[in-house]
Every structure is written in structure tokens, then in C-alpha cells.
Design an enzyme around this catalytic site. Structure first.
Site, PDB file in Angstrom:
ATOM      1  N   ASP A 174       0.655  -1.238   0.109  1.00 52.34           N
ATOM      2  CA  ASP A 174      -0.066  -0.081  -0.019  1.00 52.34           C
ATOM      3  C   ASP A 174       0.857   1.198   0.054  1.00 52.34           C
ATOM      4  O   ASP A 174       1.971   1.213   0.388  1.00 52.34           O
ATOM      5  CB  ASP A 174      -0.929   0.023   1.136  1.00 52.34           C
ATOM      6  CG  ASP A 174      -2.072   0.648   0.884  1.00 52.34           C
ATOM      7  OD1 ASP A 174      -2.213   1.491   0.138  1.00 52.34           O
ATOM      8  OD2 ASP A 174      -3.217   0.359   1.887  1.00 52.34           O
ATOM      9  N   ASP A 198     -10.805   1.770  -3.019  1.00 48.84           N
ATOM     10  CA  ASP A 198     -11.505   1.567  -1.655  1.00 48.84           C
ATOM     11  C   ASP A 198     -12.929   1.362  -1.686  1.00 48.84           C
ATOM     12  O   ASP A 198     -13.495   1.062  -0.776  1.00 48.84           O
ATOM     13  CB  ASP A 198     -11.024   2.643  -0.467  1.00 48.84           C
ATOM     14  CG  ASP A 198      -9.724   2.217  -0.010  1.00 48.84           C
ATOM     15  OD1 ASP A 198      -9.133   1.120  -0.308  1.00 48.84           O
ATOM     16  OD2 ASP A 198      -8.941   3.254   0.467  1.00 48.84           O
TER      17      ASP A 198
HETATM   18  C1  GLA Z   1      -5.671   1.828   2.344  1.00 45.91           C
HETATM   19  C2  GLA Z   1      -6.277   0.892   1.485  1.00 45.91           C
HETATM   20  C3  GLA Z   1      -7.319   0.048   2.120  1.00 45.91           C
HETATM   21  C4  GLA Z   1      -6.611  -0.418   3.455  1.00 45.91           C
HETATM   22  C5  GLA Z   1      -6.093   0.813   4.420  1.00 45.91           C
HETATM   23  C6  GLA Z   1      -5.460   0.340   5.535  1.00 45.91           C
HETATM   24  O1  GLA Z   1      -6.677   2.972   2.374  1.00 45.91           O
HETATM   25  O2  GLA Z   1      -6.758   1.270   0.134  1.00 45.91           O
HETATM   26  O3  GLA Z   1      -7.627  -0.927   1.355  1.00 45.91           O
HETATM   27  O4  GLA Z   1      -5.662  -1.316   3.228  1.00 45.91           O
HETATM   28  O5  GLA Z   1      -5.335   1.478   3.459  1.00 45.91           O
HETATM   29  O6  GLA Z   1      -5.098   1.295   6.374  1.00 45.91           O
END
Ligand code: GLA
Length: 739
Positions: free
Chosen positions: A475, A545
Site C-alpha cells: 500500500d 477502496d
Molecule cells: C488503504 C487501502 C485500504 C486499506 C487501508 C489500511 O486505504 O486502500 O484497502 O488497506 O489503507 O489502512
């Protein structure tokens, strides 16, 4: 194929259906002649209008007017072309400008890699490459323009290597990858702007006089804009019209600028954003600009999409997972957020295993003392209070359930509240004059410092070696600000953003070398770094997300317009959806997620028994169709973004014997007939079975099928189209698998 017509001084680059022609004028100026449907002649230097812009006799006297009107292959700053330049250079005395002229060229089969950068690849049987060397006589600066024409798809890739062959230090102030000059024909432009949770929405607008720009200065490709643009004729649809499309194989700052000028000429440039970029070149040093992809289609957007899909499937994604069935995963994020421990995760895994889910991914919150998103990034050691026995115990227990174990990490970041920050406050991107700005209460690590890169990579490697971790979600949750490095000299501060990207690429490359079987999924606050650069390292990227199915239709449509379906991370999530509060049926959520790499993002223990009971059949559908979806040809039949009521796409197997039609009725409309859908991509003369009827491909593609009316909102339906009678290659493979 690539040829050079010595007599006419014209290069011709051919793909199966397109030609791209470059000419040399006055033995020096490299001009862009033509890009479009395949043509036969190279006696076409006249298209550069060498007699009129102005004539050779007046060329010296009117050099500025000549440079400002010439259709160039690679525009230079400072010498008289007042349009957007691709390259400019500043000497140690502060003076700028250059004029590149033709020196030599070479043509060879195959394609070279680009040092340190993601790049499309192909062997001698796949593609041909042309390298043209240009030089600025005054400074000695040399540029090698490299073009590759693919033999199996209508894509041409190009990149530029810049070498300081002079005696003095030079500062490269811009080094773009692509320049395309052509006559404007009332073109429109399609781009993919967006936001968090609304990534890659398709936008189309006219190109008038002046400039249109798409860009990112965030140090990531970003959610807000995308390194893609397509110039299209006003009549362009999915199946007809002209498309000139461009995509940059890069994951950091970019600029795409399209300008229509006084002579109704259009110039498109694309590459690393020149703002905040300045690269020092000592004598003998070189700079490699990233690769840009060009696709021309004379048959509308659908053909463009399929050319990109083929290029990326066959010549970009390298992972051994590329064509393999990906494990159906459950991600802990929307099930537990930060509130978990070993017991809770194992309980989730047990229930998931019962339903046939194959991998548990532990998302954010397993390291340092992280129970919310405000600390511990950089402290890549397990939180034993939450996870006694560590990752090894957890992974072993999960493996014992017959499931794989995967893990979330955010290697590029550091929290102010972390042991790493307390030990190394200087390892953060910062200008030295002021406190760097936080975002999600975190800073960005200064990856332009090799010590930081090595340390972080070592941490990742330790974690992955500590347990049987078969998947990583990498990420990156904030843009780059305060872009300064305490480890770089003052005249190299303009290199940081690109050096940062090179370090990310290097770390992911090392990861894949050290763990060749690892399934890597990139992610960036959802889909902020969904680009061809990252696809070189990871076969799938978390698309957004936003897991709500209706929103996903638009996000996935924009994404699939360029990227293969097998690259889109897509999960079934909870209801009401955590972000939109909307309630939609489990079946519809399942079908929408089926378009990508399939998984779940919910607490499987808390959903209703009725929903839980549907999971095995959703998984069976994924297993049945994943080969078709990831390897088939994609056709967009209807766009919910455009019509606001329903969405439909079709995937056709390579042998054209099987197709899958995926339809979602988002909103029902009163007093409407059933919808007629014209299919695409079938063989006209073959007879297919669909919805209990036998119909020829010709009928299905011209007259179409009727999608029965559905009573409610948010309804989904999948239709299989199969060659009548015989077992298709695709079915035979399924049959073999089930033996
Ligand atoms: C980002 C990712 C999510 C999740 C969060 C965790 O926003 O896109 O899918 O993994 O971080 O903090």
C-alpha cells in the site's frame, strides 16, 4: 515491421493494422508524417509540407517560423518552436535551449529493457525496434529516440535516452517521453479523472484552441488524473471512429498536454512532469525517460481497448500468476478494521474456509503498536499483544485450515509516532527549513536515500521470511509533499521524485527476485497508483477502496478501458455498504466483483445465513469463468456511466466459441420494454446457444438478444453464449481440470 526508405528518408513502422511514419528533412530535422490505418507508400515526405513552412530557400532567414510550424518528432526548447517542448537543458552558465538534429539510426528485431524502469517486453519474433540518435551540436547532448512496433497487437511503444556527450555539466529541465504532432480534425479527448472512491471516471470533451492538460504532481499517478489520454474523432463510438491513445508506463508525476495552435495543428506530449524535475548530467552520464504506449484504432474504442489488453497481458505483466487462477481471498479490512487479535482472525478464517474461501489477507494493524492509523508505520515487527506467537503462528494455523495467508504492508511510509522516526527523523522527505506536512498522520520516507531504501527492503524481507506469507498487499497511502532530501546535494534536489519512483521499482523487483512465487497486489489509498508501471511488478492492483457495487461499475468500466480484467482487485463487501450506506443484493455484489480478481471484504460470520450460503456458488462461478474473464476479449456493450440505468459488458474466448454477457440493471424504469443488446466479437457464421435459443453469430451481433425485464433496482444477470453442439476448447479445459 520497420523499414527505412533511404531515397525518401522515411521510416515506416507497421503493426498489424497501423502505420507510423517519420521523415528526415534537410538531412537534419526529424518530422512526424503520419499515424493511422496501414498505408503502402513511403514517398510521402510531402505531408510534412517542406515547401511551405517556409520553402527551403527561405528556411535560414525564417528559421523560427519553420521550427514553429514543423511537425516534429521530438520538440526542443529554446530554439524557435514555441509549442510545448519535450526536452530542455540548462548549462552551468544558466543558459537554456537546444536543437536536436538527426545523426544516425538502427533497426533491429526485439526490444531492449530500460534500466531501472518498468517496460513492455518482446523477443525477436514479437516486435521490431528503431533507435534514432539525435544530437545538439552546441552542447553535445544526445537523445536516442526508441520506437518498438509490435507484431501481434496495434501498439507502438517509445522512450528516450538522453546522454551528455559534451564536456560540461548539463541540467536536464524536462525529458518527456512522447510527442505527436498532427493536423487537428475537430478531435475530442477522453481522459480518466477521478477522486478517492471514484477512480478513473471516463470524461470526454472537445479539444478547442489552446491547451488541455492532465497531470499529477503528487509523486504517484494519482486518483485525480490518469496518465492516459485518447484523442478521438467526434463520431467515435465503441465500434467506429478514430482513436489515438496514449498511456505512460510510469507511476509517479506525469504530464499529458494536448494543444491546438494557430495552424490547426495538434501537439500531444506525455512524460514525467517537468515541474519539480531537474536532473544533473555530468559528462558521460545518461538519463532514461519512461516508456509511453501509443495505440491507434480506426475502428473505435473497443479495438483500442483490446490492443492495450493484449499488450499488457502478453508484453508487460511478468508475474507467474498472470494467467493462473488467483486464490479467492478474504481481506480483514472491512471485517475488523484495526480491532482484531489472533482469535478473531482465526475465527474469521475458519468460517471463510468453510465457505470455500482460499486465502486470508491480514490488512493494516498487525505491527508496532498500531490500533488506529496514527502510528507505527516503519516499525515492521509484529504486535505480539494482538498476535501472540506472531505471524508464523497465525500463518501456520491458517495454512492448517487449508488456506493461504497474505499480509498488508505500507513500506514507503513512516509515522511520527514510531521507533523508526525517533531514531531517524532525517529519513523523511523534508526540505530542511520547515516541518514536513503530515497526511493521515504520516510522513513519506526519503527513498532517494539508498540507506533508507536498503533498510526498508531488509525489513520487508525479514517479515516475509518469518512465516509462510504467499501474498502481499503493498500500500501507499499519501502523496509526496515537502520534497527535499537531506542526503542529496542542492543541485540534485530536482531529482528526488524520480529517484523515489526508481527506488520503489527497485524494491519491488528485489521482492520478486527473492520471493518469485509471491502474489503481489499493489494498492494506493485504493486505486491511486493503478498504472502500467505497477503492473510490471504486480499482476493485480486494488482498484478502489470503494467496494459498493454500483460505484464499482463506473470505476471498473474506466479501468477496463485500458487494463485487462485480470488486473483489477475486486471484492464483495458488506451491506449496507460502509461508504455509501446502500443496500444491494449479495448476487449483484458477487457478479460485479467477478469482473476482477475475486474476493471478499466482510465479516463472513456476521452476514446472513442466506448470503453465506451463496458464497460457494459465487466461488464456483469465479472458477468456471476466471479463464474466460482474464484471457478473453472484452467488449463494452452498454455504459451505466453514460445511460445512468444499466451496465453491460461481454467477454469472448480467444477461439470465439464461448462468451459471457454480464448485465446489471442499476435502476429499474417503469413501463419499459426489455432491453435489446447487440453482442460483439462472435463468428458471424457459427450457431450459438444462448438463453435456450440457437442463433447465429450474425443474428446475435446485428439483431441482438433481449435481456428480460427485471423488477427491482440493483439486479444482475449473467448469460453464457456457447457454440452450439460441440464442446469448446474452453469447456474441454474445464473438463480436464475437473478430472
Ligand atoms: C488503504 C487501502 C485500504 C486499506 C487501508 C489500511 O486505504 O486502500 O484497502 O488497506 O489503507 O489502512
Amino acid at each position: 515491421m520497420i523499414t527505412f526508405d533511404e531515397k525518401n528518408q522515411v521510416f515506416q513502422l507497421d503493426t498489424p493494422n497501423t502505420s507510423y511514419l517519420i521523415g528526415i528533412v534537410d538531412g537534419k530535422y526529424l518530422g512526424h508524417i503520419y499515424y493511422g490505418n496501414k498505408i503502402d507508400d513511403t514517398d510521402v515526405i510531402y505531408l510534412l509540407r517542406p515547401e511551405e513552412i517556409p520553402s527551403p530557400a527561405r528556411r535560414a532567414r525564417e528559421k523560427v517560423n519553420f521550427l514553429d510550424a514543423f511537425s516534429t518528432e521530438y520538440s526542443c526548447g529554446g530554439a524557435g518552436d514555441f509549442r510545448e517542448s519535450c526536452i530542455n537543458v540548462r548549462a552551468a552558465d544558466g543558459q537554456e535551449g537546444l536543437e536536436l538534429g538527426y545523426v544516425s539510426h538502427q533497426i533491429f528485431a526485439g526490444k531492449k529493457a530500460l534500466e531501472g524502469l518498468p517496460v513492455t517486453w518482446g523477443g525477436e519474433a514479437d516486435c521490431d525496434t528503431l533507435e534514432i540518435t539525435l544530437q545538439d551540436a552546441a552542447s553535445g547532448l544526445t537523445a536516442v529516440l526508441s520506437y518498438t512496433a509490435f507484431r501481434d497487437t496495434d501498439a507502438i511503444t517509445r522512450s528516450v535516452r538522453i546522454i551528455n556527450r559534451g564536456q560540461e555539466v548539463l541540467y536536464l529541465t524536462r525529458a518527456l517521453s512522447l510527442c505527436l504532432d498532427m493536423d487537428n480534425e475537430d478531435f475530442e479527448v477522453i481522459s480518466l479523472p477521478g477522486a478517492w472512491g471514484r477512480e478513473r471516471r471516463i470524461q470526454r470533451k472537445p479539444l478547442g484552441y489552446g491547451s488541455t492538460m492532465f497531470e499529477s504532481l503528487r509523486g504517484e499517478t494519482s486518483q485525480q488524473e490518469h496518465p492516459f489520454a485518447a484523442v478521438v474523432s467526434a463520431n467515435c463510438t465503441q465500434t467506429a471512429g478514430e482513436v489515438y491513445a496514449f498511456n505512460l508506463v510510469y507511476s509517479g508525476n506525469f504530464m499529458t498536454k494536448l494543444s491546438v495552435n494557430q495552424f490547426d495543428s495538434l501537439r500531444v506530449v506525455m512524460g514525467i512532469h517537468p515541474e519539480r524535475f531537474c536532473w544533473k548530467l555530468e559528462p558521460g552520464e545518461s538519463f532514461q525517460a519512461p516508456e509511453a504506449v501509443m495505440v491507434y484504432s480506426g475502428q473505435g474504442l473497443g479495438a483500442m481497448t483490446r490492443a492495450f489488453h493484449k499488450l499488457y497481458r502478453e508484453h508487460l505483466i511478468r508475474s507467474p500468476w498472470k494467467k493462473k487462477e488467483r486464490p479467492v481471498l478474504i481481506n480483514s479490512r472491512e471485517a475488523t478494521y484495526f480491532n482484531f487479535d489472533t482469535g478473531k482472525i482465526l475465527a474469521l478464517a475458519r468460517e471463510a474456509a468453510k465457505a470455500g474461501i482460499e486465502m486470508l489477507v491480514l490488512d493494516d494493524g498487525w505491527f508496532g503498536h498500531r490500533n488506529s492509523d496514527n502510528n507505527s508505520l516503519g516499525d515492521w515487527f509484529v504486535n505480539e499483544t494482538k498476535l501472540p506467537g506472531g505471524l508464523k503462528y497465525l500463518a501456520d494455523e491458517i495454512n492448517a485450515l487449508g488456506m493461504k495467508f497474505g499480509l498488508w504492508m505500507e513500506p514507503e511510509m513512516i509515522s511520527a509516532d514510531s521507533e523508526l522516526y525517533r531514531a531517524h527523523p532525517d529519513w523523511v522527505l523534508r526540505t530542511g527549513r520547515r516541518e514536513p506536512a503530515q497526511c493521515r498522520e504520516q510522513y513519506v520516507l526519503d527513498l532517494s536515500n539508498p540507506r533508507v531504501e536498503d533498510y526498508i527492503y531488509g525489513q520487508i524481507k525479514n517479515v516475509l521470511s518469518s512465516a509462510n506469507i504467499e501474498y502481499v498487499k503493498w500500500d501507499m497511502n499519501r502523496p509526496l509533499s515537502d520534497v527535499g532530501s537531506l542526503s542529496l546535494a542542492p543541485d540534485r534536489q530536482g531529482e528526488i521524485m524520480h529517484r523515489y519512483m526508481l527506488a520503489v521499482y527497485r524494491m519491488q523487483e528485489r521482492l520478486l527476485q527473492d520471493f518469485p512465487e509471491l502474489l503481489l497486489e499493489n494498492c494506493s489509498s485504493g486505486g491511486a497508483r493503478f498504472d502500467p508501471g505497477m503492473l510490471y511488478y504486480s499482476p493485480q492492483i486494488w482498484c478502489s477502496d470503494m467496494t459498493a457495487d454500483v460505484e464499482r461499475l463506473a470505476i471498473q468500466e474506466g479501468t477496463m478501458m485500458i487494463y485487462p480484467l485480470s488486473t483489477m482487485g475486486a471484492h464483495v463487501s458488506d451491506c449496507p455498504n460502509h461508504a455509501t450506506g446502500r443496500r444491494t443484493p449479495f448476487e449483484t455484489r458477487g457478479q460485479v466483483a467477478l469482473a476482477g480478481t475475486f474476493g471478499y471484504e466482510l465479516d463472513v460470520r456476521k452476514i446472513s445465513g442466506e448470503e453465506r450460503a451463496q458464497i460457494p456458488s459465487q466461488i464456483a462461478a469465479y472458477k468456471k469463468y476466471h479463464g474466460l474473464i482474464s484471457d478473453g476479449e472484452y467488449y463494452r456493450i452498454a455504459s451505466y456511466q453514460e445511460n445512468h440505468f444499466y451496465d453491460c459488458f461481454e467477454v469472448v474466448s480467444q477461439d470465439q466459441k464461448t462468451a459471457l454477457v454480464c448485465f446489471v440493471q442499476v435502476l429499474t424504469e417503469p413501463n419499459k420494454k426489455s432491453r435489446r443488446l447487440r453482442l460483439q466479437g462472435l463468428r458471424e457464421d457459427w450457431v450459438y446457444e444462448v438463453d435456450g435459443q440457437k442463433l447465429s453469430g450474425r443474428t446475435l451481433m446485428n439483431a441482438g438478444i433481449l435481456m428480460k425485464r427485471m423488477q427491482d433496482d440493483f439486479q444482475a444477470r449473467m448469460l453464457e453464449v456457447r457454440l452450439s453442439g460441440e464442446m469448446t476448447e474452453w469447456e474441454a479445459q474445464l473438463d480436464e481440470k475437473s478430472d
